[in-house]
Each structure stands twice: as C-alpha cells, then as structure tokens.
Design a protein around this motif. Structure first.
Motif, PDB file in Angstrom:
ATOM      1  N   PRO A  71     -14.137  -9.942  27.968  1.00 27.40           N
ATOM      2  CA  PRO A  71     -13.517  -8.616  28.380  1.00 27.40           C
ATOM      3  C   PRO A  71     -12.338  -9.166  28.653  1.00 27.40           C
ATOM      4  CG  PRO A  71     -14.622 -10.471  30.308  1.00 27.40           C
ATOM      5  CD  PRO A  71     -15.168 -10.724  28.085  1.00 27.40           C
ATOM      6  N   THR A  72     -11.916  -7.521  28.681  1.00 24.83           N
ATOM      7  CA  THR A  72     -10.068  -7.905  28.710  1.00 24.83           C
ATOM      8  C   THR A  72      -9.773  -7.225  29.929  1.00 24.83           C
ATOM      9  OG1 THR A  72     -10.585  -6.188  27.140  1.00 24.83           O
ATOM     10  CG2 THR A  72      -9.561  -8.073  26.263  1.00 24.83           C
ATOM     11  N   THR A  73      -8.635  -7.585  30.505  1.00 25.14           N
ATOM     12  CA  THR A  73      -7.820  -7.122  31.871  1.00 25.14           C
ATOM     13  C   THR A  73      -6.548  -6.031  31.330  1.00 25.14           C
ATOM     14  OG1 THR A  73      -8.308  -9.612  32.816  1.00 25.14           O
ATOM     15  CG2 THR A  73      -6.869  -7.406  33.585  1.00 25.14           C
ATOM     16  N   THR A  74      -6.975  -4.736  32.441  1.00 22.83           N
ATOM     17  CA  THR A  74      -6.252  -3.935  32.106  1.00 22.83           C
ATOM     18  C   THR A  74      -5.809  -3.674  33.249  1.00 22.83           C
ATOM     19  OG1 THR A  74      -8.382  -2.540  31.056  1.00 22.83           O
ATOM     20  CG2 THR A  74      -6.051  -0.946  31.868  1.00 22.83           C
ATOM     21  N   PRO A  75      -4.138  -4.244  33.161  1.00 21.59           N
ATOM     22  CA  PRO A  75      -3.612  -4.778  34.265  1.00 21.59           C
ATOM     23  C   PRO A  75      -2.523  -2.582  34.711  1.00 21.59           C
ATOM     24  CG  PRO A  75      -1.778  -4.388  32.148  1.00 21.59           C
ATOM     25  CD  PRO A  75      -3.849  -4.302  32.002  1.00 21.59           C
ATOM     26  N   VAL A  83      -8.227  -1.551  25.916  1.00 20.58           N
ATOM     27  CA  VAL A  83      -8.482  -1.306  25.218  1.00 20.58           C
ATOM     28  C   VAL A  83      -9.536  -1.439  24.806  1.00 20.58           C
ATOM     29  CG1 VAL A  83      -9.047  -4.064  24.234  1.00 20.58           C
ATOM     30  CG2 VAL A  83      -7.085  -3.616  25.243  1.00 20.58           C
ATOM     31  N   ASN A  84     -10.900  -1.918  25.588  1.00 25.68           N
ATOM     32  CA  ASN A  84     -11.761  -0.713  25.370  1.00 25.68           C
ATOM     33  C   ASN A  84     -12.291   0.762  24.982  1.00 25.68           C
ATOM     34  OD1 ASN A  84     -13.079  -3.432  26.138  1.00 25.68           O
ATOM     35  ND2 ASN A  84     -13.245  -2.638  28.633  1.00 25.68           N
ATOM     36  N   VAL A  85     -11.193   0.709  26.162  1.00 23.42           N
ATOM     37  CA  VAL A  85     -11.390   3.384  25.816  1.00 23.42           C
ATOM     38  C   VAL A  85     -10.218   2.751  24.155  1.00 23.42           C
ATOM     39  CG1 VAL A  85     -10.952   5.235  25.736  1.00 23.42           C
ATOM     40  CG2 VAL A  85     -11.339   3.304  28.170  1.00 23.42           C
ATOM     41  N   HIS A 262     -19.925  -6.956  32.324  1.00 24.14           N
ATOM     42  CA  HIS A 262     -19.097  -7.016  33.123  1.00 24.14           C
ATOM     43  C   HIS A 262     -17.787  -6.789  33.144  1.00 24.14           C
ATOM     44  CE1 HIS A 262     -18.171 -10.808  31.911  1.00 24.14           C
ATOM     45  NE2 HIS A 262     -19.965 -11.364  31.569  1.00 24.14           N
ATOM     46  N   GLY A 263     -16.196  -7.453  33.927  1.00 22.67           N
ATOM     47  CA  GLY A 263     -14.762  -7.715  33.556  1.00 22.67           C
ATOM     48  C   GLY A 263     -14.335  -8.322  33.206  1.00 22.67           C
ATOM     49  N   SER A 264     -13.238  -8.751  33.576  1.00 24.31           N
ATOM     50  CA  SER A 264     -12.341 -10.619  33.036  1.00 24.31           C
ATOM     51  C   SER A 264     -13.029 -11.669  34.530  1.00 24.31           C
ATOM     52  CB  SER A 264     -11.293 -10.166  32.876  1.00 24.31           C
ATOM     53  OG  SER A 264     -10.084  -9.708  33.769  1.00 24.31           O
ATOM     54  N   ALA A 265     -13.314 -10.898  35.497  1.00 24.28           N
ATOM     55  CA  ALA A 265     -14.013 -11.709  36.774  1.00 24.28           C
ATOM     56  C   ALA A 265     -12.002 -12.555  37.177  1.00 24.28           C
ATOM     57  CB  ALA A 265     -14.962 -12.683  36.521  1.00 24.28           C
ATOM     58  N   PRO A 266     -10.744 -12.424  37.211  1.00 25.90           N
ATOM     59  CA  PRO A 266     -10.437 -13.055  37.652  1.00 25.90           C
ATOM     60  C   PRO A 266     -10.154 -14.152  38.516  1.00 25.90           C
ATOM     61  CG  PRO A 266      -9.580 -11.340  37.806  1.00 25.90           C
ATOM     62  CD  PRO A 266     -10.671 -10.899  36.782  1.00 25.90           C
ATOM     63  N   ASP A 267     -10.830 -13.725  39.429  1.00 20.16           N
ATOM     64  CA  ASP A 267     -11.327 -13.910  41.027  1.00 20.16           C
ATOM     65  C   ASP A 267     -12.165 -15.687  40.619  1.00 20.16           C
ATOM     66  OD1 ASP A 267     -13.142 -12.997  39.498  1.00 20.16           O
ATOM     67  OD2 ASP A 267     -14.673 -13.132  41.917  1.00 20.16           O
ATOM     68  N   ILE A 268     -12.991 -16.039  39.614  1.00 16.62           N
ATOM     69  CA  ILE A 268     -13.638 -16.944  39.132  1.00 16.62           C
ATOM     70  C   ILE A 268     -12.914 -17.736  37.594  1.00 16.62           C
ATOM     71  CG2 ILE A 268     -15.810 -16.347  40.344  1.00 16.62           C
ATOM     72  CD1 ILE A 268     -16.816 -15.716  38.143  1.00 16.62           C
ATOM     73  N   ALA A 274     -18.960 -19.169  35.407  1.00 19.55           N
ATOM     74  CA  ALA A 274     -18.733 -17.329  35.043  1.00 19.55           C
ATOM     75  C   ALA A 274     -20.659 -17.955  34.126  1.00 19.55           C
ATOM     76  CB  ALA A 274     -18.006 -17.803  34.262  1.00 19.55           C
ATOM     77  N   ASN A 275     -21.056 -16.810  34.232  1.00 22.02           N
ATOM     78  CA  ASN A 275     -22.410 -16.892  33.773  1.00 22.02           C
ATOM     79  C   ASN A 275     -22.138 -16.330  32.673  1.00 22.02           C
ATOM     80  OD1 ASN A 275     -25.013 -16.632  33.016  1.00 22.02           O
ATOM     81  ND2 ASN A 275     -25.490 -15.237  35.283  1.00 22.02           N
ATOM     82  N   PRO A 276     -22.598 -16.732  31.425  1.00 16.23           N
ATOM     83  CA  PRO A 276     -22.386 -16.311  29.916  1.00 16.23           C
ATOM     84  C   PRO A 276     -23.364 -15.456  29.122  1.00 16.23           C
ATOM     85  CG  PRO A 276     -23.239 -18.591  29.771  1.00 16.23           C
ATOM     86  CD  PRO A 276     -22.843 -18.487  31.102  1.00 16.23           C
TER      87      PRO A 276
HETATM   88  P1  NAI Z   1     -15.492  -7.774  37.337  1.00 16.21           P
HETATM   89  O1  NAI Z   1     -16.382  -7.225  36.446  1.00 16.21           O
HETATM   90  O2  NAI Z   1     -14.360  -8.421  36.303  1.00 16.21           O
HETATM   91  O3  NAI Z   1     -16.041  -8.098  38.339  1.00 16.21           O
HETATM   92  C1  NAI Z   1     -16.923  -8.249  39.494  1.00 16.21           C
HETATM   93  C2  NAI Z   1     -17.023  -9.486  40.452  1.00 16.21           C
HETATM   94  O4  NAI Z   1     -18.117 -10.086  39.255  1.00 16.21           O
HETATM   95  C3  NAI Z   1     -16.307 -10.544  40.766  1.00 16.21           C
HETATM   96  O5  NAI Z   1     -16.616 -11.449  41.961  1.00 16.21           O
HETATM   97  C4  NAI Z   1     -16.607 -11.309  39.571  1.00 16.21           C
HETATM   98  O6  NAI Z   1     -16.554 -12.170  39.971  1.00 16.21           O
HETATM   99  C5  NAI Z   1     -18.322 -10.564  39.269  1.00 16.21           C
HETATM  100  N1  NAI Z   1     -18.916 -11.608  37.702  1.00 16.21           N
HETATM  101  C6  NAI Z   1     -18.559 -10.985  36.999  1.00 16.21           C
HETATM  102  N2  NAI Z   1     -18.399 -11.280  35.681  1.00 16.21           N
HETATM  103  C7  NAI Z   1     -18.729 -12.824  36.237  1.00 16.21           C
HETATM  104  C8  NAI Z   1     -20.013 -13.425  35.492  1.00 16.21           C
HETATM  105  N3  NAI Z   1     -20.218 -13.781  34.079  1.00 16.21           N
HETATM  106  N4  NAI Z   1     -20.367 -14.824  36.133  1.00 16.21           N
HETATM  107  C9  NAI Z   1     -20.247 -14.766  37.091  1.00 16.21           C
HETATM  108  N5  NAI Z   1     -19.718 -13.841  38.352  1.00 16.21           N
HETATM  109  C10 NAI Z   1     -19.111 -12.618  36.884  1.00 16.21           C
HETATM  110  O7  NAI Z   1     -14.470  -6.439  37.404  1.00 16.21           O
HETATM  111  P2  NAI Z   1     -13.056  -6.580  38.496  1.00 16.21           P
HETATM  112  O8  NAI Z   1     -13.069  -7.223  39.195  1.00 16.21           O
HETATM  113  O9  NAI Z   1     -12.699  -4.719  38.809  1.00 16.21           O
HETATM  114  O10 NAI Z   1     -12.306  -6.211  36.709  1.00 16.21           O
HETATM  115  C11 NAI Z   1     -11.813  -7.391  36.893  1.00 16.21           C
HETATM  116  C12 NAI Z   1     -10.575  -7.070  35.528  1.00 16.21           C
HETATM  117  O11 NAI Z   1     -11.310  -7.086  34.494  1.00 16.21           O
HETATM  118  C13 NAI Z   1      -9.856  -5.946  35.212  1.00 16.21           C
HETATM  119  O12 NAI Z   1      -8.671  -5.957  34.369  1.00 16.21           O
HETATM  120  C14 NAI Z   1     -10.759  -4.191  34.629  1.00 16.21           C
HETATM  121  O13 NAI Z   1      -9.911  -3.726  33.886  1.00 16.21           O
HETATM  122  C15 NAI Z   1     -11.613  -5.597  32.992  1.00 16.21           C
HETATM  123  N6  NAI Z   1     -12.844  -5.081  33.239  1.00 16.21           N
HETATM  124  C16 NAI Z   1     -13.138  -4.866  31.840  1.00 16.21           C
HETATM  125  C17 NAI Z   1     -13.896  -4.899  30.626  1.00 16.21           C
HETATM  126  C18 NAI Z   1     -14.914  -5.239  29.550  1.00 16.21           C
HETATM  127  O14 NAI Z   1     -13.233  -5.224  29.093  1.00 16.21           O
HETATM  128  N7  NAI Z   1     -15.162  -4.666  29.288  1.00 16.21           N
HETATM  129  C19 NAI Z   1     -15.341  -4.334  31.997  1.00 16.21           C
HETATM  130  C20 NAI Z   1     -14.457  -3.967  33.125  1.00 16.21           C
HETATM  131  C21 NAI Z   1     -13.871  -4.327  34.061  1.00 16.21           C
END
Ligand code: NAI
Length: 465
Positions: A71-75, A83-85, A262-268, A274-276
């Motif tokens: 996953p990549t962060t979109t600020p 990046v995905n789009v 899922h995204g880059s899950a900055p909170d964890i 993280a779950n792979p």
């Molecule tokens: P997120 O999917 O990163 O996280 C949402 C929630 O799910 C969070 O509480 C996170 O801790 C949890 N989570 C996600 N993946 C997990 C994993 N593998 N294991 C355990 N817990 C997991 O969504 P959020 O917070 O809206 O986005 C964060 C960043 O990621 C943003 O910058 C967003 O633009 C980007 N993003 C990137 C994607 C990609 O590169 N394909 C897709 C979606 C979002």
C-alpha cells in the motif's frame, strides 16, 4: 518445471514494508521461481525522489508486465494524485479482480462465501470529469463505453471458465440509468452469449447488496461498473473478515498489478502487528495469473493450516505478531504435499476491444441547453421557437417543470431546456439557437446534441416527460 519470472516489487508506505517482507520470506521458503525487481513508489518515495511514482518504476512494470505492490499513502492536501489511480490509468488496467473467500479460523457471520468481484477499473465516474456549472450545481460525467464494458465482461467470463466457475452475475442500475448501465448490460449479454457453459444473469445493485448480506453463499462471480464495484467489493471484504484478508489484482491486456485492498495503515505501522494475509492472497492471485498455481495452492494450504491452528494477527482476533504469523506459515509449508505434476494454467486473454461503432446513421433532431437562471419565482424566459427548433421541455434537477404544471419541488439555478425539431437539422441550427439565447442575456454552460437512430432516441427523457 516453471521457469523463473521477474516481477516488480513495490514495498510502499506504512505497513507496506512489513507485509511485503512477510510475503517475500514465504515465497523464498516455498522456493517460488520469482526474481523480485524492487521499485519505489508512494509518500516515502516522494520525499526521497520528488515524485510518488518515478518513471523507472513504471518502466519496471512495463518491462516485467507483472507487479506486487504494497500500500502507498496518498497525503490529504499535499497535492499528488493517488499512485494506484495513476498506475491503473497509465497501464490501462481495466479490471479489478477481488476474490472474497471464507477463511478457516476467521469467525464471521457467514461460513461458506466464495465470490469473485470483477470491477471495471477505468471508467464510470472515475474519469474525474467534473464541472461546476453554477456556483450551486456540480456535474460529474459518468462514462460507460462499449469497449471498456466488453473487455471487463470478457475477462469475467474467461476467468470464470478457467477457474471452473458456473455463474457470472452482472450488477447494475439499468432500471434508472437506462443508457449507461443499459449499455453495460447490453455488452454483458452479448459476451455471455459466447459462453453457453456459464450461467449468466443480472441483478440491480441495491437488490444485490441486500442479497449479499443475507445469503452470500449463493453468489459466484460478479461483474460491475467501477463505482458500484468499488462499494460492493468492500462489502464483500466485510463478509469474510475485513481489510486484513481482502486481496486484489488490477488486470490489463498486457500488464497486471496485484495489491491488498487495504491502505498503508499508519495507525499500526512499525508495530509489527500488521496482517500480511491480504497481500499474501494477492500474491497467490498473481501466481495464478502467471500460471504458477501449483505454488499458489501449496502456500494457500500452509496459510489455511496456520489459521486452523488458531494462529492469527490481532485484527482478526488473534495475538500473533506479523513475524510469528509468517514463521507459522513457513513452518507449515513443509507439511504441505508437493505436487509432482504442476498444474500449469495459462493466463487469461481477452483479445482486442471491439472497434468503434460509427454514429454516421444518426440524425440530429435537437439540443439540450443547460442554462443558469437565478429568479426561482419564474421559469427561465427561453425563446419558444428558434428556426426549426421548438422549446419542448424544461427540467430542474431532472424533473419536468415546463410545460406546466410546475410540481412543488425545490428548484435550483440550473435548467435543462430541450429544443426539438420536426425533422433532422444541422449543427448550424444549434449555433443559431445559442446565439439567440445570448441575445436574450441567458447564460448557457453546456449543450448536448440530441440524436435519433431511426425512431430510437439516443437520450433519456426527464422525470414526468
Ligand atoms: P487503511 O486500509 O490503511 O486502514 C484502515 C484500518 O484498517 C486501520 O485501522 C488499519 O490499522 C486497519 N488495517 C488495514 N490493513 C491492515 C492490515 N493488513 N492488518 C491489520 N490492520 C489493518 O485505510 P486508511 O487509514 O483510510 O488509509 C491510510 C492510507 O492508505 C491513506 O493514505 C490512503 O490514501 C492509503 N490507501 C492506499 C491504498 C493502496 O495503496 N492500495 C488503498 C487504500 C488506502
């Protein structure tokens, strides 16, 4: 023997490096014949190289044709596009394929879900073609094409046939969007007729959502336009345990990029929890795509055995760290039986999109002119007749307000004025109409030409027309 394939690996941001490490370790342990070519993308890459997607990364995917992406962060507010789009559009990755399967040991409300969502990945409202037509009214164009629809339907049927799936369901809203979803459904039926071995049916999207959360086990392959697909595929991810276990692949005619939903899950990020699984399942989808299904099944068995042994990460109710979970999968790889005769599946091909269909036989019969009118107590003072064009109808937010009666609706400063002629006209007649409106001081901001194909109008009617 499978020969070694070079694949682009993008580790990404946040938890990306942790979960890609896990997948690389498992692939190494399973001796998957893949050579990774590392390439950078995302926010960290932006800070280091001044761009979130260097040309060298795109070149690497173009060369290798296949990528696994973390996953990549979109600020928000920092100004660069997702990046995905950008990757999807640059490589014309027209189908987003998301398998949704119940996993052992992951407790959900449903036990037996096995759905593959195939989402059109380029068109619909995702062209981001938006215009502010008055200060109060915004329009987003929803683009559905014969070419984009046919490619995604063909992919869905080819994939269904290859995976031994029995049913493909087209999900749409053709009862309301008669032209756009109507074309999507028309293309579905045309493609379906070439696959008599597969049951083809269709469902309206709202009904599909209801049925998915009541009896998801009855669904097989779903194919949807982009926006409905975006929403319904997340709904499906929720049926089997959420984001940590939801994989995906972006498929084009020549290239494919696999990544977790899922995204880059900055909170964890950096906590090692993280779950792979979602990225691992995406990587297994990639192996199927590459015709290395024997390796995919072997790793899948080790993953299932780990989950059955109640070894899970926190997001799905366990206590294992990313490292412990990965170790457990690696340890169970040896327990898995080796297939002596690898099942070598060829990749799915969809051929060329259909050639353009010409509008040469269409007749121009009128124009919808969209105007701003701020005196909401009276209707716009539109001329009744300009040359061959007569004012037939005005609507406000899609509801007919002229000819009378005016229904008791909330009006806004944006009217569609429909001018029609008795017989075919020339575009010069429409130019003359616009000049006449300007002489009346009426601000128009958009014109749509109205055409017929024989007796059939190539445009929709207003509510109440
Ligand atoms: P997120 O999917 O990163 O996280 C949402 C929630 O799910 C969070 O509480 C996170 O801790 C949890 N989570 C996600 N993946 C997990 C994993 N593998 N294991 C355990 N817990 C997991 O969504 P959020 O917070 O809206 O986005 C964060 C960043 O990621 C943003 O910058 C967003 O633009 C980007 N993003 C990137 C994607 C990609 O590169 N394909 C897709 C979606 C979002």
């Amino acid at each position: 023997m499978n020969s070694t394939r070079r694949v682009t690996l993008i580790r990404g941001d946040g938890i990306g490096p942790e979960i890609t490490d896990a997948v690389v370790r498992i692939f190494d342990a399973a001796r998957v014949p893949i050579e990774w070519e590392e390439a950078a993308a995302g926010l960290a890459c932006y800070h280091e190289h001044g761009t979130p997607l260097p040309q060298a990364t795109l070149d690497s995917i173009l060369r290798n044709r296949v990528a696994l992406k973390g996953p990549t962060t979109t600020p928000v507010g920092e100004g660069f596009k997702s990046v995905n789009v950008t990757i999807r559009k640059a490589l014309d990755l027209f189908a987003n394929v998301r398998p949704t399967k119940s996993l052992p040991g992951i407790v959900t409300r449903f036990g037996n879900v096995d759905i593959i969502v195939v989402r059109e990945n380029i068109e619909d409202t995702y062209g981001a073609i938006e215009h502010r037509q008055t200060p109060d009214v915004v329009q987003t164009l929803r683009i559905i094409t014969r070419q984009g629809s046919t490619l995604v339907h063909r992919y869905a049927f080819e994939m269904a046939r290859q995976l031994g799936r029995r049913r493909v369901t087209c999900v749409h809203k053709a009862n309301i969007h008669k032209h756009s979803d109507g074309l999507f459904l028309e293309c579905f039926r045309a493609v379906a007729s070439e696959y008599p071995d597969i049951v083809a049916d269709d469902l309206i999207v709202d009904n599909a959502c209801m049925q998915l959360v009541v009896r998801p086990e009855t669904f097989d392959v779903l194919v949807l336009p982009n926006l409905f697909g975006d929403i319904v595929s997340d709904l499906c991810a929720g049926l089997v345990g959420g984001l940590g276990v939801a994989p995906g692949g972006n498929i084009g005619r020549h290239h494919a990029v696999f990544e977790a939903v899922h995204g880059s899950a900055p909170d964890i990020a950096g906590k090692g929890i993280a779950n792979p699984t979602a990225l691992l399942l995406s990587a297994l989808q990639m192996l199927d795509h590459l015709g290395m299904s024997d390796y995919a099944r072997r790793i899948e068995q080790a993953l299932y055995a780990t989950l059955k042994a109640d070894i899970r990460t926190r997001d799905v109710g366990g206590t294992a760290t990313t490292q412990q979970f990965t170790d457990a999968i690696v340890a169970r790889l040896d327990d898995s039986p080796h297939q002596t005769q690898p099942k070598h599946r060829s990749t799915i091909t969809v051929g060329e999109p259909p050639p353009p269909t010409s509008s040469a036989i269409w007749s121009l019969v009128g124009a919808d002119v969209f105007v701003e009118w701020n005196d909401l107590d009276r209707l716009p003072a539109m001329p009744e007749q300009v040359g061959p064009l007569a004012l037939r109808m005005m609507s406000n937010r899609g509801t007919k307000v002229y000819p009378p009666p005016v229904p008791p609706i909330t009006m806004v400063n944006w009217y569609r004025c429909r001018y029609l002629a008795e017989s075919p006209i020339a575009t010069a007649d429409v130019h003359a109409l616009l000049e006449e409106l300007e002489r009346h001081g009426i601000r128009w901001m958009q014109v749509e030409l109205l055409c017929t194909d024989g007796e059939t109008p190539m445009f929709s009617k207003a509510q109440g027309e």
